[in-house]
Motif scaffolding. Structure first.
Motif, PDB file in Angstrom:
ATOM      1  N   VAL A  43       0.865  -1.179   0.000  1.00 24.42           N
ATOM      2  CA  VAL A  43       0.000   0.000   0.000  1.00 24.42           C
ATOM      3  C   VAL A  43       0.902   1.230   0.000  1.00 24.42           C
ATOM      4  O   VAL A  43       1.715   1.407   0.916  1.00 24.42           O
ATOM      5  CB  VAL A  43      -0.923   0.009   1.232  1.00 24.42           C
ATOM      6  CG1 VAL A  43      -1.817   1.249   1.216  1.00 24.42           C
ATOM      7  CG2 VAL A  43      -1.760  -1.262   1.289  1.00 24.42           C
ATOM      8  N   ASP A  74      -0.449  -0.873  -4.519  1.00 21.52           N
ATOM      9  CA  ASP A  74      -1.806  -0.332  -4.463  1.00 21.52           C
ATOM     10  C   ASP A  74      -1.744   1.090  -3.887  1.00 21.52           C
ATOM     11  O   ASP A  74      -1.714   1.274  -2.673  1.00 21.52           O
ATOM     12  CB  ASP A  74      -2.660  -1.232  -3.573  1.00 21.52           C
ATOM     13  CG  ASP A  74      -4.136  -0.866  -3.607  1.00 21.52           C
ATOM     14  OD1 ASP A  74      -4.512   0.049  -4.375  1.00 21.52           O
ATOM     15  OD2 ASP A  74      -4.909  -1.499  -2.865  1.00 21.52           O
ATOM     16  N   LYS A  76      -2.778   4.541  -2.402  1.00 21.79           N
ATOM     17  CA  LYS A  76      -3.939   4.990  -1.638  1.00 21.79           C
ATOM     18  C   LYS A  76      -3.725   6.443  -1.215  1.00 21.79           C
ATOM     19  O   LYS A  76      -3.164   6.739  -0.161  1.00 21.79           O
ATOM     20  CB  LYS A  76      -4.141   4.108  -0.398  1.00 21.79           C
ATOM     21  CG  LYS A  76      -4.526   2.673  -0.682  1.00 21.79           C
ATOM     22  CD  LYS A  76      -5.959   2.559  -1.166  1.00 21.79           C
ATOM     23  CE  LYS A  76      -6.349   1.105  -1.419  1.00 21.79           C
ATOM     24  NZ  LYS A  76      -7.752   0.974  -1.862  1.00 21.79           N
ATOM     25  N   ALA A  84      -4.132   5.290   3.618  1.00 25.08           N
ATOM     26  CA  ALA A  84      -3.270   4.124   3.408  1.00 25.08           C
ATOM     27  C   ALA A  84      -3.071   3.343   4.699  1.00 25.08           C
ATOM     28  O   ALA A  84      -3.088   2.106   4.701  1.00 25.08           O
ATOM     29  CB  ALA A  84      -1.919   4.571   2.847  1.00 25.08           C
ATOM     30  N   ASP A  87      -6.072   1.260   5.412  1.00 26.56           N
ATOM     31  CA  ASP A  87      -6.076   0.060   4.572  1.00 26.56           C
ATOM     32  C   ASP A  87      -5.188  -1.014   5.183  1.00 26.56           C
ATOM     33  O   ASP A  87      -5.563  -2.195   5.268  1.00 26.56           O
ATOM     34  CB  ASP A  87      -5.596   0.430   3.166  1.00 26.56           C
ATOM     35  CG  ASP A  87      -5.762  -0.707   2.167  1.00 26.56           C
ATOM     36  OD1 ASP A  87      -5.221  -1.795   2.409  1.00 26.56           O
ATOM     37  OD2 ASP A  87      -6.425  -0.501   1.131  1.00 26.56           O
TER      38      ASP A  87
END
Length: 332
Positions: A43, A74, A76, A84, A87
């Motif tokens: 992330v 990914d 964020k 982030a 997540d």
């Protein structure tokens, strides 16, 4: 235990900055204890294409080869990294979801946003991936070519010379306050929602001075649109070799370094933490990776241990907090 981050959402992005570390070999015992049949998801605390995302992708490419395991990134964006972190906290805490983000998540954000918990206890740094400092810059029209001349210039117009930061409450803001105190001057602060709008106003001559992250300032410095005066690193940056450090100029209290880190939740199994850290250090030490980071305006990180990183976060948190308290700054 999984917990949601609180609101309000940060209104400002954090400037930023940071590069690679030295290699160590992965522990065979750790490798044997950690399952590798699941992909690793990184992330990235920021939008796609931003510095943190690029660093995360460099790490991902290397980890995929080093661990013989699928690794995806990914991005964020949002809330200065809070989205982030949320997540990461909601994903399984097994070492297959990790975070790449700035140290500001722990050292600055808790001073800017009200949280119901201690950020330092929710995420743990495993490795410093890269680093960068702050550079003080000014518009070419400022009648000063050195820090000493800037200070003399400000003294002639107390309270009338302003400096920009990429966000109130961040290191970019704090360093101006520290220089005010150390040099006996009175610059006024103008906070922005990110480095880009702040730099735009400095280049346009609307605000004469700014403390900005080296990676975002370098292109404008090279183009001659802003003038650099000093950097906050312990030594001169190889990216700006002719720019002195604040310490060289008699202001050691303005020494500060920001860094991109690899983070997990503290309850990830120790074997997984060790495996990830050792592989990350090996990847980030590769010459091609280090060269790419330098192209981004970042410098190689240091192979500090997690305990050393945690200690530095406490020092930075206390430092920022003490300065903000002196001006009665309140979190949102």
């Amino acid at each position: 235990m999984k917990r949601q981050l609180t609101q309000p959402i940060l209104r400002r992005t954090l400037g930023a900055v940071v590069a690679a570390a030295f290699a160590v070999l992965a522990s065979p015992a750790a490798l044997a204890q950690v399952p590798t049949d699941k992909p690793i998801r990184i992330v990235a605390a920021g939008p796609a294409g931003a510095t943190t995302d690029i660093v995360a992708r460099l790490l991902a490419d290397g980890l995929q080869k080093e661990l013989n395991q699928t690794v995806v990134v990914d991005p964020k964006p949002g809330a200065g990294g809070a989205v982030a972190v949320n997540d990461l906290m909601q994903a399984p805490h097994d070492g297959h979801t990790v975070l790449v983000a700035l140290n500001a998540l722990v050292s600055e954000i808790p001073h800017i946003v009200k949280l119901r918990f201690d950020m330092a206890k929710e995420i743990k740094p495993l490795a410093e991936l890269g680093r960068a400092g702050i550079v003080m810059v000014g518009h070419p029209s400022v009648p000063a070519k050195s820090l000493g001349e800037v200070i003399s210039y400000v003294k002639t117009s107390p309270g009338k010379v302003s400096y920009a930061s990429y966000s109130a409450g961040t290191l970019s803001h704090v360093m101006g306050l520290q220089l005010n105190k150390a040099a006996g001057i009175d610059m006024s602060h103008v906070g922005y929602k990110g480095s880009t709008p702040a730099l735009t106003d400095v280049m346009g001559g609307h605000v004469p001075l700014m403390f900005d992250g080296i990676p975002t300032a370098i292109p404008m410095i090279k183009a001659g649109k802003i003038v650099p005066y000093a950097v906050s690193l312990p030594q001169r940056s190889p990216l700006l070799p002719n720019v002195p450090t604040f310490a060289e100029l008699g202001y050691p209290q303005l020494e500060a370094t920001g860094w991109q880190g690899l983070w997990v939740t503290p309850d990830v199994p120790a074997a997984a933490q060790n495996r990830l850290r050792e592989a990350a250090l090996k990847v980030m030490a590769q010459p091609a990776t280090r060269e790419r980071l330098r192209e981004l305006g970042l410098e190689p990180g240091q192979p500090r241990t997690p305990d050393e990183l945690v200690k530095s976060l406490r020092v930075d948190y206390d430092r920022v907090g003490a300065v903000l308290k002196s001006i009665d700054f309140k979190p949102e």
